[in-house]
Design a protein around this motif. Structure first.
Motif, PDB file in Angstrom:
ATOM      1  N   LEU A 136      82.915 -34.036 -28.223  1.00 36.77           N
ATOM      2  CA  LEU A 136      81.631 -34.738 -28.323  1.00 36.77           C
ATOM      3  C   LEU A 136      81.345 -35.552 -27.056  1.00 36.77           C
ATOM      4  O   LEU A 136      80.195 -35.634 -26.606  1.00 36.77           O
ATOM      5  CB  LEU A 136      81.631 -35.645 -29.551  1.00 36.77           C
ATOM      6  N   GLU A 137      82.375 -36.145 -26.470  1.00 35.23           N
ATOM      7  CA  GLU A 137      82.184 -36.884 -25.218  1.00 35.23           C
ATOM      8  C   GLU A 137      81.698 -35.955 -24.108  1.00 35.23           C
ATOM      9  O   GLU A 137      80.808 -36.320 -23.323  1.00 35.23           O
ATOM     10  CB  GLU A 137      83.495 -37.550 -24.803  1.00 35.23           C
ATOM     11  N   GLU A 138      82.269 -34.761 -24.039  1.00 34.28           N
ATOM     12  CA  GLU A 138      81.844 -33.801 -23.015  1.00 34.28           C
ATOM     13  C   GLU A 138      80.409 -33.337 -23.268  1.00 34.28           C
ATOM     14  O   GLU A 138      79.638 -33.122 -22.322  1.00 34.28           O
ATOM     15  CB  GLU A 138      82.798 -32.600 -22.991  1.00 34.28           C
ATOM     16  N   ILE A 139      80.050 -33.184 -24.544  1.00 37.22           N
ATOM     17  CA  ILE A 139      78.668 -32.807 -24.872  1.00 37.22           C
ATOM     18  C   ILE A 139      77.697 -33.883 -24.385  1.00 37.22           C
ATOM     19  O   ILE A 139      76.680 -33.583 -23.747  1.00 37.22           O
ATOM     20  CB  ILE A 139      78.519 -32.582 -26.393  1.00 37.22           C
ATOM     21  N   VAL A 140      78.013 -35.140 -24.691  1.00 38.56           N
ATOM     22  CA  VAL A 140      77.140 -36.254 -24.301  1.00 38.56           C
ATOM     23  C   VAL A 140      76.961 -36.304 -22.785  1.00 38.56           C
ATOM     24  O   VAL A 140      75.867 -36.590 -22.281  1.00 38.56           O
ATOM     25  CB  VAL A 140      77.693 -37.581 -24.849  1.00 38.56           C
ATOM     26  N   LYS A 141      78.022 -36.001 -22.029  1.00 38.17           N
ATOM     27  CA  LYS A 141      77.929 -36.015 -20.564  1.00 38.17           C
ATOM     28  C   LYS A 141      76.915 -34.995 -20.049  1.00 38.17           C
ATOM     29  O   LYS A 141      76.291 -35.204 -18.995  1.00 38.17           O
ATOM     30  CB  LYS A 141      79.299 -35.709 -19.946  1.00 38.17           C
ATOM     31  N   LEU A 142      76.752 -33.889 -20.775  1.00 36.47           N
ATOM     32  CA  LEU A 142      75.867 -32.819 -20.311  1.00 36.47           C
ATOM     33  C   LEU A 142      74.437 -32.941 -20.840  1.00 36.47           C
ATOM     34  O   LEU A 142      73.562 -32.168 -20.423  1.00 36.47           O
ATOM     35  CB  LEU A 142      76.436 -31.458 -20.728  1.00 36.47           C
ATOM     36  N   LEU A 143      74.194 -33.874 -21.762  1.00 34.29           N
ATOM     37  CA  LEU A 143      72.849 -34.024 -22.301  1.00 34.29           C
ATOM     38  C   LEU A 143      71.891 -34.507 -21.221  1.00 34.29           C
ATOM     39  O   LEU A 143      72.285 -35.234 -20.311  1.00 34.29           O
ATOM     40  CB  LEU A 143      72.841 -35.020 -23.461  1.00 34.29           C
ATOM     41  N   PRO A 144      70.614 -34.134 -21.316  1.00 34.40           N
ATOM     42  CA  PRO A 144      69.627 -34.660 -20.363  1.00 34.40           C
ATOM     43  C   PRO A 144      69.496 -36.166 -20.535  1.00 34.40           C
ATOM     44  O   PRO A 144      69.865 -36.720 -21.575  1.00 34.40           O
ATOM     45  CB  PRO A 144      68.335 -33.927 -20.757  1.00 34.40           C
ATOM     46  N   PRO A 145      68.984 -36.878 -19.517  1.00 29.75           N
ATOM     47  CA  PRO A 145      68.842 -38.337 -19.613  1.00 29.75           C
ATOM     48  C   PRO A 145      68.072 -38.742 -20.855  1.00 29.75           C
ATOM     49  O   PRO A 145      67.124 -38.064 -21.266  1.00 29.75           O
ATOM     50  CB  PRO A 145      68.086 -38.696 -18.328  1.00 29.75           C
ATOM     51  N   ALA A 146      68.486 -39.856 -21.456  1.00 31.25           N
ATOM     52  CA  ALA A 146      67.846 -40.329 -22.685  1.00 31.25           C
ATOM     53  C   ALA A 146      66.408 -40.736 -22.412  1.00 31.25           C
ATOM     54  O   ALA A 146      66.104 -41.353 -21.388  1.00 31.25           O
ATOM     55  CB  ALA A 146      68.625 -41.497 -23.274  1.00 31.25           C
ATOM     56  N   ASP A 147      65.517 -40.378 -23.323  1.00 29.43           N
ATOM     57  CA  ASP A 147      64.118 -40.785 -23.260  1.00 29.43           C
ATOM     58  C   ASP A 147      63.943 -42.023 -24.127  1.00 29.43           C
ATOM     59  O   ASP A 147      64.594 -42.178 -25.149  1.00 29.43           O
ATOM     60  CB  ASP A 147      63.216 -39.645 -23.770  1.00 29.43           C
ATOM     61  N   GLU A 148      63.034 -42.931 -23.741  1.00 29.14           N
ATOM     62  CA  GLU A 148      62.818 -44.153 -24.518  1.00 29.14           C
ATOM     63  C   GLU A 148      62.424 -43.833 -25.949  1.00 29.14           C
ATOM     64  O   GLU A 148      62.832 -44.517 -26.887  1.00 29.14           O
ATOM     65  CB  GLU A 148      61.730 -45.010 -23.854  1.00 29.14           C
ATOM     66  N   ASP A 149      61.650 -42.774 -26.126  1.00 24.42           N
ATOM     67  CA  ASP A 149      61.194 -42.433 -27.473  1.00 24.42           C
ATOM     68  C   ASP A 149      62.335 -41.977 -28.368  1.00 24.42           C
ATOM     69  O   ASP A 149      62.247 -42.013 -29.583  1.00 24.42           O
ATOM     70  CB  ASP A 149      60.138 -41.315 -27.417  1.00 24.42           C
ATOM     71  N   GLU A 150      63.436 -41.534 -27.728  1.00 21.83           N
ATOM     72  CA  GLU A 150      64.543 -40.987 -28.499  1.00 21.83           C
ATOM     73  C   GLU A 150      65.147 -42.023 -29.426  1.00 21.83           C
ATOM     74  O   GLU A 150      65.637 -41.718 -30.505  1.00 21.83           O
ATOM     75  CB  GLU A 150      65.610 -40.457 -27.537  1.00 21.83           C
ATOM     76  N   MET A 151      65.120 -43.302 -29.015  1.00 17.58           N
ATOM     77  CA  MET A 151      65.762 -44.354 -29.786  1.00 17.58           C
ATOM     78  C   MET A 151      64.804 -45.072 -30.737  1.00 17.58           C
ATOM     79  O   MET A 151      65.196 -45.934 -31.499  1.00 17.58           O
ATOM     80  CB  MET A 151      66.395 -45.390 -28.836  1.00 17.58           C
ATOM     81  N   GLU A 152      63.526 -44.706 -30.674  1.00 14.06           N
ATOM     82  CA  GLU A 152      62.563 -45.377 -31.529  1.00 14.06           C
ATOM     83  C   GLU A 152      62.629 -44.826 -32.945  1.00 14.06           C
ATOM     84  O   GLU A 152      62.954 -43.672 -33.176  1.00 14.06           O
ATOM     85  CB  GLU A 152      61.131 -45.182 -30.990  1.00 14.06           C
TER      86      GLU A 152
END
Length: 443
Positions: A157-173
Protein backbone atom coordinates in the motif's frame (compact mmCIF):
# COMPACT_ATOMS: atom_id res chain seq x y z
CA UNK A 1 -12.65 15.23 -8.88
CA UNK A 2 -12.75 11.41 -8.85
CA UNK A 3 -10.43 9.53 -6.55
CA UNK A 4 -7.30 7.98 -8.10
CA UNK A 5 -7.92 4.43 -9.31
CA UNK A 6 -5.73 1.38 -8.68
CA UNK A 7 -6.37 -1.72 -10.82
CA UNK A 8 -5.55 -5.25 -9.64
CA UNK A 9 -4.79 -7.48 -12.63
CA UNK A 10 -3.17 -10.81 -13.38
CA UNK A 11 -3.90 -14.25 -14.75
CA UNK A 12 -6.70 -16.26 -13.11
CA UNK A 13 -6.41 -17.64 -9.57
CA UNK A 14 -3.36 -15.71 -8.34
CA UNK A 15 -5.16 -14.25 -5.30
CA UNK A 16 -6.32 -10.88 -6.61
CA UNK A 17 -9.72 -11.08 -4.92
CA UNK A 18 -8.24 -12.30 -1.64
CA UNK A 19 -6.02 -9.22 -1.54
CA UNK A 20 -8.90 -6.96 -2.58
CA UNK A 21 -11.11 -8.28 0.22
CA UNK A 22 -8.36 -7.88 2.82
CA UNK A 23 -7.79 -4.26 1.87
CA UNK A 24 -11.49 -3.43 1.49
CA UNK A 25 -12.10 -4.87 4.95
CA UNK A 26 -15.03 -7.01 3.87
CA UNK A 27 -15.76 -9.83 1.45
CA UNK A 28 -16.69 -7.83 -1.63
CA UNK A 29 -15.33 -10.12 -4.34
CA UNK A 30 -16.24 -13.80 -4.35
CA UNK A 31 -13.19 -15.89 -3.46
CA UNK A 32 -12.94 -19.53 -4.55
CA UNK A 33 -10.06 -21.66 -5.82
CA UNK A 34 -11.65 -21.81 -9.25
CA UNK A 35 -10.16 -19.80 -12.12
CA UNK A 36 -12.54 -17.20 -13.51
CA UNK A 37 -14.70 -16.65 -10.42
CA UNK A 38 -14.38 -12.84 -10.61
CA UNK A 39 -15.81 -11.81 -13.97
CA UNK A 40 -16.65 -8.12 -13.69
CA UNK A 41 -14.87 -5.13 -12.24
CA UNK A 42 -15.56 -4.69 -8.52
CA UNK A 43 -14.73 -1.43 -6.74
CA UNK A 44 -13.95 -0.36 -3.17
CA UNK A 45 -12.74 2.88 -1.61
CA UNK A 46 -9.47 2.70 0.34
CA UNK A 47 -7.58 5.13 2.59
CA UNK A 48 -3.88 4.68 3.44
CA UNK A 49 -1.39 7.19 4.86
CA UNK A 50 -3.95 9.96 4.46
CA UNK A 51 -4.58 9.26 0.76
CA UNK A 52 -7.94 8.15 -0.53
CA UNK A 53 -8.18 6.08 -3.67
CA UNK A 54 -10.45 3.54 -5.32
CA UNK A 55 -9.35 -0.02 -5.96
CA UNK A 56 -10.80 -2.23 -8.69
CA UNK A 57 -10.62 -6.02 -8.75
CA UNK A 58 -10.80 -7.65 -12.17
CA UNK A 59 -11.33 -11.06 -13.66
CA UNK A 60 -8.31 -13.14 -14.57
CA UNK A 61 -6.51 -12.14 -17.76
CA UNK A 62 -6.35 -15.00 -20.25
CA UNK A 63 -4.70 -13.38 -23.26
CA UNK A 64 -5.34 -16.25 -25.68
CA UNK A 65 -8.72 -17.78 -24.87
CA UNK A 66 -11.53 -17.35 -27.39
CA UNK A 67 -14.19 -18.42 -24.89
CA UNK A 68 -16.97 -15.81 -24.90
CA UNK A 69 -17.02 -15.20 -21.14
CA UNK A 70 -13.23 -15.27 -20.79
CA UNK A 71 -12.85 -12.79 -23.63
CA UNK A 72 -15.42 -10.50 -21.99
CA UNK A 73 -13.50 -10.81 -18.70
CA UNK A 74 -10.37 -9.76 -20.59
CA UNK A 75 -12.27 -6.80 -22.03
CA UNK A 76 -13.44 -5.74 -18.55
CA UNK A 77 -9.87 -5.95 -17.21
CA UNK A 78 -8.61 -3.89 -20.13
CA UNK A 79 -11.18 -1.17 -19.38
CA UNK A 80 -10.01 -1.14 -15.75
CA UNK A 81 -6.39 -0.76 -16.85
CA UNK A 82 -7.24 2.01 -19.32
CA UNK A 83 -8.92 4.05 -16.58
CA UNK A 84 -6.42 3.25 -13.79
CA UNK A 85 -3.75 5.58 -12.39
CA UNK A 86 -1.73 2.66 -11.00
CA UNK A 87 -1.74 -1.03 -11.98
CA UNK A 88 -0.85 -3.85 -9.57
CA UNK A 89 0.21 -6.93 -11.55
CA UNK A 90 -0.33 -10.05 -9.42
CA UNK A 91 1.56 -13.31 -9.84
CA UNK A 92 1.46 -16.57 -7.87
CA UNK A 93 4.66 -17.19 -5.92
CA UNK A 94 3.83 -20.85 -5.36
CA UNK A 95 3.52 -21.79 -9.01
CA UNK A 96 6.40 -19.56 -10.11
CA UNK A 97 6.69 -17.51 -13.29
CA UNK A 98 4.53 -18.88 -16.12
CA UNK A 99 4.14 -18.23 -19.83
CA UNK A 100 0.76 -16.68 -19.04
CA UNK A 101 2.45 -14.22 -16.65
CA UNK A 102 4.88 -13.23 -19.40
CA UNK A 103 2.02 -12.64 -21.84
CA UNK A 104 0.21 -10.41 -19.34
CA UNK A 105 3.45 -8.55 -18.56
CA UNK A 106 4.00 -7.94 -22.28
CA UNK A 107 0.55 -6.38 -22.51
CA UNK A 108 1.08 -4.25 -19.40
CA UNK A 109 4.30 -2.74 -20.75
CA UNK A 110 2.29 -1.24 -23.59
CA UNK A 111 -0.10 0.57 -21.22
CA UNK A 112 2.67 2.98 -20.12
CA UNK A 113 0.97 3.21 -16.71
CA UNK A 114 2.75 3.23 -13.30
CA UNK A 115 3.09 -0.46 -12.48
CA UNK A 116 3.82 -2.58 -9.41
CA UNK A 117 4.81 -6.24 -9.72
CA UNK A 118 3.22 -8.16 -6.83
CA UNK A 119 4.12 -11.78 -6.04
CA UNK A 120 1.37 -13.24 -3.86
CA UNK A 121 1.21 -16.41 -1.73
CA UNK A 122 4.77 -15.92 -0.48
CA UNK A 123 3.95 -17.46 2.89
CA UNK A 124 6.29 -20.47 3.06
CA UNK A 125 9.99 -20.73 3.72
CA UNK A 126 11.98 -21.61 0.65
CA UNK A 127 9.94 -19.43 -1.69
CA UNK A 128 12.34 -16.47 -1.41
CA UNK A 129 14.67 -17.79 -4.10
CA UNK A 130 11.71 -18.17 -6.44
CA UNK A 131 11.10 -14.44 -6.14
CA UNK A 132 14.24 -13.60 -8.13
CA UNK A 133 12.94 -15.16 -11.36
CA UNK A 134 10.35 -12.39 -11.56
CA UNK A 135 13.12 -9.90 -12.35
CA UNK A 136 13.12 -11.54 -15.80
CA UNK A 137 9.87 -9.70 -16.54
CA UNK A 138 11.71 -6.37 -16.52
CA UNK A 139 9.00 -4.68 -14.45
CA UNK A 140 11.15 -3.58 -11.53
CA UNK A 141 11.50 -5.02 -8.04
CA UNK A 142 8.85 -7.64 -7.19
CA UNK A 143 6.92 -7.02 -3.97
CA UNK A 144 6.36 -10.21 -1.96
CA UNK A 145 3.05 -10.53 -0.07
CA UNK A 146 0.63 -13.09 1.30
CA UNK A 147 -2.94 -11.83 1.08
CA UNK A 148 -4.25 -14.82 3.03
CA UNK A 149 -1.84 -14.31 5.94
CA UNK A 150 -1.75 -10.49 5.61
CA UNK A 151 2.01 -10.36 5.09
CA UNK A 152 3.53 -7.37 3.29
CA UNK A 153 0.21 -5.62 2.63
CA UNK A 154 1.30 -2.38 4.31
CA UNK A 155 4.49 -2.29 2.22
CA UNK A 156 2.47 -2.73 -0.96
CA UNK A 157 0.00 0.00 0.00
CA UNK A 158 2.89 2.38 0.70
CA UNK A 159 4.29 1.73 -2.78
CA UNK A 160 0.84 2.31 -4.29
CA UNK A 161 0.52 5.67 -2.50
CA UNK A 162 3.95 6.73 -3.83
CA UNK A 163 2.74 6.22 -7.41
CA UNK A 164 -0.61 7.99 -7.05
CA UNK A 165 -1.01 11.34 -8.82
CA UNK A 166 -0.73 14.44 -6.59
CA UNK A 167 -3.67 14.89 -4.24
CA UNK A 168 -6.38 17.30 -5.37
CA UNK A 169 -8.01 19.62 -2.81
CA UNK A 170 -11.42 18.26 -3.73
CA UNK A 171 -10.26 14.74 -2.91
CA UNK A 172 -10.38 15.43 0.83
CA UNK A 173 -13.66 17.31 0.86
CA UNK A 174 -16.82 15.68 2.12
CA UNK A 175 -18.98 14.66 -0.79
CA UNK A 176 -22.74 15.10 -0.98
CA UNK A 177 -24.74 11.93 -0.61
CA UNK A 178 -24.47 9.50 -3.48
CA UNK A 179 -27.78 7.81 -4.32
CA UNK A 180 -27.28 4.07 -3.95
CA UNK A 181 -29.25 2.42 -6.77
CA UNK A 182 -29.58 -1.39 -6.85
CA UNK A 183 -30.79 -3.25 -9.94
CA UNK A 184 -32.38 -6.50 -8.80
CA UNK A 185 -34.46 -9.25 -10.32
CA UNK A 186 -34.45 -12.79 -11.64
CA UNK A 187 -31.61 -13.97 -13.90
CA UNK A 188 -31.56 -12.72 -17.48
CA UNK A 189 -34.13 -9.92 -17.12
CA UNK A 190 -31.66 -7.32 -18.44
CA UNK A 191 -30.05 -5.83 -15.32
CA UNK A 192 -26.57 -5.60 -16.81
CA UNK A 193 -27.92 -4.34 -20.14
CA UNK A 194 -29.80 -1.56 -18.35
CA UNK A 195 -26.71 -0.70 -16.28
CA UNK A 196 -24.63 -0.35 -19.43
CA UNK A 197 -27.34 1.73 -21.13
CA UNK A 198 -27.59 4.10 -18.17
CA UNK A 199 -23.83 4.53 -18.10
CA UNK A 200 -23.37 4.69 -21.84
CA UNK A 201 -20.58 2.12 -21.74
CA UNK A 202 -19.95 -1.59 -21.34
CA UNK A 203 -19.58 -1.43 -17.58
CA UNK A 204 -20.78 -4.97 -16.87
CA UNK A 205 -20.69 -8.15 -18.89
CA UNK A 206 -23.83 -8.87 -20.89
CA UNK A 207 -24.69 -12.36 -22.09
CA UNK A 208 -27.79 -14.45 -22.73
CA UNK A 209 -26.29 -17.03 -20.37
CA UNK A 210 -28.14 -16.77 -17.02
CA UNK A 211 -25.71 -16.18 -14.17
CA UNK A 212 -23.17 -14.13 -16.12
CA UNK A 213 -23.15 -11.52 -13.34
CA UNK A 214 -21.96 -13.14 -10.12
CA UNK A 215 -20.88 -10.21 -7.97
CA UNK A 216 -22.80 -7.11 -7.01
CA UNK A 217 -20.96 -4.56 -9.17
CA UNK A 218 -20.66 -0.93 -8.02
CA UNK A 219 -20.25 1.91 -10.52
CA UNK A 220 -20.15 5.58 -9.51
CA UNK A 221 -21.19 8.31 -11.94
CA UNK A 222 -22.67 11.80 -12.06
CA UNK A 223 -25.58 12.71 -14.33
CA UNK A 224 -25.96 15.91 -16.33
CA UNK A 225 -27.68 17.61 -13.36
CA UNK A 226 -24.73 16.89 -11.08
CA UNK A 227 -26.53 14.18 -9.07
CA UNK A 228 -24.18 11.43 -7.90
CA UNK A 229 -25.21 7.78 -8.24
CA UNK A 230 -23.73 4.42 -7.38
CA UNK A 231 -25.34 1.80 -9.58
CA UNK A 232 -25.21 -1.68 -8.03
CA UNK A 233 -25.70 -4.34 -10.70
CA UNK A 234 -26.56 -7.61 -8.95
CA UNK A 235 -26.61 -11.29 -9.74
CA UNK A 236 -29.97 -12.77 -10.77
CA UNK A 237 -31.86 -14.19 -7.81
CA UNK A 238 -33.15 -17.71 -8.41
CA UNK A 239 -35.50 -19.79 -6.30
CA UNK A 240 -33.75 -21.33 -3.29
CA UNK A 241 -34.50 -24.89 -4.39
CA UNK A 242 -32.50 -24.35 -7.59
CA UNK A 243 -29.38 -23.25 -5.69
CA UNK A 244 -26.94 -25.74 -4.23
CA UNK A 245 -26.06 -24.87 -0.63
CA UNK A 246 -22.35 -24.49 -1.27
CA UNK A 247 -22.48 -23.17 -4.81
CA UNK A 248 -20.97 -19.88 -5.95
CA UNK A 249 -24.46 -18.79 -6.98
CA UNK A 250 -25.62 -19.03 -3.37
CA UNK A 251 -22.95 -16.50 -2.41
CA UNK A 252 -24.00 -14.32 -5.35
CA UNK A 253 -27.62 -14.28 -4.16
CA UNK A 254 -26.47 -13.31 -0.67
CA UNK A 255 -24.57 -10.40 -2.25
CA UNK A 256 -27.74 -9.37 -4.08
CA UNK A 257 -29.69 -9.38 -0.82
CA UNK A 258 -26.90 -7.34 0.78
CA UNK A 259 -27.14 -4.90 -2.16
CA UNK A 260 -30.81 -4.34 -1.35
CA UNK A 261 -29.89 -3.68 2.28
CA UNK A 262 -27.37 -0.97 1.36
CA UNK A 263 -29.28 0.74 -1.44
CA UNK A 264 -31.54 3.78 -1.24
CA UNK A 265 -33.62 2.93 -4.31
CA UNK A 266 -34.14 -0.50 -5.86
CA UNK A 267 -35.05 -1.04 -9.49
CA UNK A 268 -37.05 -4.27 -9.63
CA UNK A 269 -36.72 -5.53 -13.19
CA UNK A 270 -39.60 -7.58 -14.62
CA UNK A 271 -39.48 -9.41 -17.96
CA UNK A 272 -42.33 -8.00 -20.06
CA UNK A 273 -42.62 -11.32 -21.91
CA UNK A 274 -43.16 -13.25 -18.68
CA UNK A 275 -44.87 -10.83 -16.33
CA UNK A 276 -44.68 -10.98 -12.54
CA UNK A 277 -43.55 -14.39 -11.31
CA UNK A 278 -43.55 -15.89 -7.83
CA UNK A 279 -39.84 -15.12 -7.55
CA UNK A 280 -40.44 -11.48 -8.56
CA UNK A 281 -42.96 -11.24 -5.71
CA UNK A 282 -40.44 -12.65 -3.25
CA UNK A 283 -37.78 -10.15 -4.36
CA UNK A 284 -40.33 -7.34 -4.01
CA UNK A 285 -40.97 -8.59 -0.46
CA UNK A 286 -37.26 -8.35 0.32
CA UNK A 287 -37.24 -4.74 -0.87
CA UNK A 288 -40.32 -3.92 1.21
CA UNK A 289 -38.94 -5.59 4.35
CA UNK A 290 -35.68 -3.67 3.93
CA UNK A 291 -37.67 -0.42 3.82
CA UNK A 292 -36.23 0.77 0.49
CA UNK A 293 -37.67 3.02 -2.19
CA UNK A 294 -38.56 1.05 -5.31
CA UNK A 295 -39.37 1.44 -8.98
CA UNK A 296 -40.76 -1.47 -11.00
CA UNK A 297 -39.07 -1.59 -14.39
CA UNK A 298 -40.77 -3.66 -17.08
CA UNK A 299 -37.92 -4.48 -19.46
CA UNK A 300 -37.96 -5.99 -22.98
CA UNK A 301 -41.01 -3.89 -23.83
CA UNK A 302 -39.86 -3.85 -27.45
CA UNK A 303 -40.65 -7.58 -27.70
CA UNK A 304 -44.36 -7.11 -26.86
CA UNK A 305 -47.08 -6.78 -29.48
CA UNK A 306 -49.13 -3.77 -28.48
CA UNK A 307 -52.44 -2.04 -28.97
CA UNK A 308 -53.67 1.20 -27.44
CA UNK A 309 -54.36 -0.36 -24.04
CA UNK A 310 -51.48 -2.82 -23.70
CA UNK A 311 -49.38 -0.73 -21.34
CA UNK A 312 -52.26 0.19 -19.03
CA UNK A 313 -53.48 -3.42 -18.90
CA UNK A 314 -50.04 -4.63 -17.90
CA UNK A 315 -49.65 -1.83 -15.36
CA UNK A 316 -52.91 -2.88 -13.68
CA UNK A 317 -51.86 -6.54 -13.74
CA UNK A 318 -48.51 -5.72 -12.14
CA UNK A 319 -50.15 -3.65 -9.43
CA UNK A 320 -52.55 -6.53 -8.79
CA UNK A 321 -49.69 -9.03 -8.53
CA UNK A 322 -47.69 -6.64 -6.32
CA UNK A 323 -50.64 -5.19 -4.41
CA UNK A 324 -48.50 -4.73 -1.28
CA UNK A 325 -46.30 -2.36 -3.31
CA UNK A 326 -48.98 -0.27 -5.01
CA UNK A 327 -47.01 2.91 -4.29
CA UNK A 328 -44.24 1.90 -6.71
CA UNK A 329 -44.00 3.72 -10.07
CA UNK A 330 -43.97 1.37 -13.07
CA UNK A 331 -41.71 2.12 -16.06
CA UNK A 332 -41.89 0.35 -19.41
CA UNK A 333 -38.66 0.31 -21.40
CA UNK A 334 -36.19 -1.65 -23.48
CA UNK A 335 -32.59 -1.77 -22.31
CA UNK A 336 -31.73 -3.38 -25.64
CA UNK A 337 -32.99 -0.54 -27.86
CA UNK A 338 -32.75 2.27 -25.30
CA UNK A 339 -36.49 2.97 -25.49
CA UNK A 340 -37.54 5.12 -22.47
CA UNK A 341 -34.28 4.43 -20.62
CA UNK A 342 -33.94 8.21 -20.27
CA UNK A 343 -36.90 8.18 -17.85
CA UNK A 344 -35.14 6.00 -15.26
CA UNK A 345 -32.81 8.44 -13.50
CA UNK A 346 -35.50 11.11 -13.11
CA UNK A 347 -37.80 8.51 -11.57
CA UNK A 348 -34.99 7.43 -9.25
CA UNK A 349 -34.34 11.00 -8.11
CA UNK A 350 -38.06 11.57 -7.52
CA UNK A 351 -38.37 8.34 -5.50
CA UNK A 352 -35.27 9.22 -3.48
CA UNK A 353 -36.67 12.68 -2.69
CA UNK A 354 -39.85 11.04 -1.36
CA UNK A 355 -37.75 8.49 0.56
CA UNK A 356 -36.03 11.40 2.37
CA UNK A 357 -39.12 13.60 2.79
CA UNK A 358 -39.83 15.08 6.22
CA UNK A 359 -43.26 16.55 7.06
CA UNK A 360 -43.73 19.15 9.85
CA UNK A 361 -45.64 17.87 12.89
CA UNK A 362 -48.39 20.49 12.56
CA UNK A 363 -49.17 19.48 8.98
CA UNK A 364 -49.13 15.78 9.92
CA UNK A 365 -51.77 16.32 12.60
CA UNK A 366 -53.94 18.41 10.29
CA UNK A 367 -53.97 15.51 7.82
CA UNK A 368 -54.62 13.08 10.69
CA UNK A 369 -57.58 15.13 11.91
CA UNK A 370 -59.05 15.24 8.38
CA UNK A 371 -58.62 11.48 8.03
CA UNK A 372 -60.43 10.80 11.33
CA UNK A 373 -63.20 13.22 10.41
CA UNK A 374 -63.77 11.38 7.14
CA UNK A 375 -63.68 7.93 8.76
CA UNK A 376 -64.00 7.59 12.50
CA UNK A 377 -61.53 5.24 14.27
CA UNK A 378 -62.99 1.78 14.86
CA UNK A 379 -64.49 0.35 18.03
CA UNK A 380 -63.65 -3.06 19.44
CA UNK A 381 -65.57 -4.66 22.32
CA UNK A 382 -67.13 -1.31 23.17
CA UNK A 383 -63.83 0.58 23.19
CA UNK A 384 -62.95 3.13 20.53
CA UNK A 385 -59.45 3.75 19.23
CA UNK A 386 -58.19 7.20 20.16
CA UNK A 387 -55.31 8.76 18.22
CA UNK A 388 -53.98 11.69 20.20
CA UNK A 389 -51.34 12.95 17.78
CA UNK A 390 -48.59 11.81 15.44
CA UNK A 391 -45.09 12.94 14.59
CA UNK A 392 -42.45 11.90 12.09
CA UNK A 393 -39.63 10.04 13.79
CA UNK A 394 -37.23 9.55 10.87
CA UNK A 395 -36.74 9.36 7.11
CA UNK A 396 -35.38 6.73 4.71
CA UNK A 397 -38.07 5.45 4.84
CA UNK A 398 -40.47 8.04 6.31
CA UNK A 399 -41.46 6.70 9.73
CA UNK A 400 -44.29 8.08 11.86
CA UNK A 401 -45.11 7.55 15.53
CA UNK A 402 -48.79 7.49 16.53
CA UNK A 403 -49.65 8.09 20.17
CA UNK A 404 -52.85 6.15 20.91
CA UNK A 405 -54.84 4.77 23.83
CA UNK A 406 -54.58 1.00 23.15
CA UNK A 407 -52.43 -0.64 20.52
CA UNK A 408 -54.78 -3.62 20.09
CA UNK A 409 -57.56 -1.24 18.98
CA UNK A 410 -55.64 -0.22 15.83
CA UNK A 411 -57.13 -2.53 13.24
CA UNK A 412 -55.00 -3.38 10.18
CA UNK A 413 -57.65 -2.00 7.83
CA UNK A 414 -57.70 1.38 9.59
CA UNK A 415 -53.90 1.55 9.59
CA UNK A 416 -53.98 0.92 5.84
CA UNK A 417 -56.61 3.66 5.50
CA UNK A 418 -54.35 6.11 7.35
CA UNK A 419 -51.43 5.18 5.09
CA UNK A 420 -53.54 5.87 2.02
CA UNK A 421 -54.63 9.23 3.47
CA UNK A 422 -51.04 10.18 4.22
CA UNK A 423 -50.05 9.31 0.66
CA UNK A 424 -52.88 11.48 -0.70
CA UNK A 425 -51.74 14.36 1.49
CA UNK A 426 -47.96 14.09 1.23
CA UNK A 427 -47.14 11.99 -1.83
CA UNK A 428 -44.53 9.38 -0.87
CA UNK A 429 -44.68 7.79 -4.33
CA UNK A 430 -42.02 5.14 -4.66
CA UNK A 431 -41.25 4.77 -0.95
CA UNK A 432 -42.73 2.65 1.82
CA UNK A 433 -43.87 4.50 4.92
CA UNK A 434 -43.83 2.97 8.39
CA UNK A 435 -46.09 3.50 11.37
CA UNK A 436 -45.05 2.92 14.98
CA UNK A 437 -47.76 2.73 17.64
CA UNK A 438 -47.21 3.94 21.19
CA UNK A 439 -49.68 3.88 24.02
CA UNK A 440 -49.76 7.30 25.66
CA UNK A 441 -52.30 6.68 28.44
CA UNK A 442 -54.50 3.88 29.75
CA UNK A 443 -58.28 4.18 29.86
Amino acid sequence: MAKPLVAIVGRPNVGKSSFFNRIAGRRISIVEDIPGVTRDRVYADVEWMGRRFSMVDTGGLDMRSEDVLLSQMRHQAQIAMDTADVICFFCDGRTGLTNEDEEVADYLRRTHKPLLLVVNKMDHQGLEEQLYEYYNLGLGDPIAISATNMLGLGDLLEEIVKLLPPADEDEMEDEEHTIQLALVGRPNVGKSSLTNKLLGQERTMVSDIPGTTRDAIDTFFTDTDGTRFNIIDTAGMRKKKTIEDESLERYSVLRSIAAIDRCDVALLLIDAQVGVTEQDTKIAGLILNAGKAVIVVVNKWDAIEKDTNTMEKMRKQIMSDLKFMSYAPVLFLSALTGQRVNTVLKAVKDAYAQYCKRVPTGIINEALADAQASLQPPMTAGRRLKIYYATQQSVCPPTFVFFINHEELMHFAYERYLENQFRKSFGFQGTPIRFILREKTKD
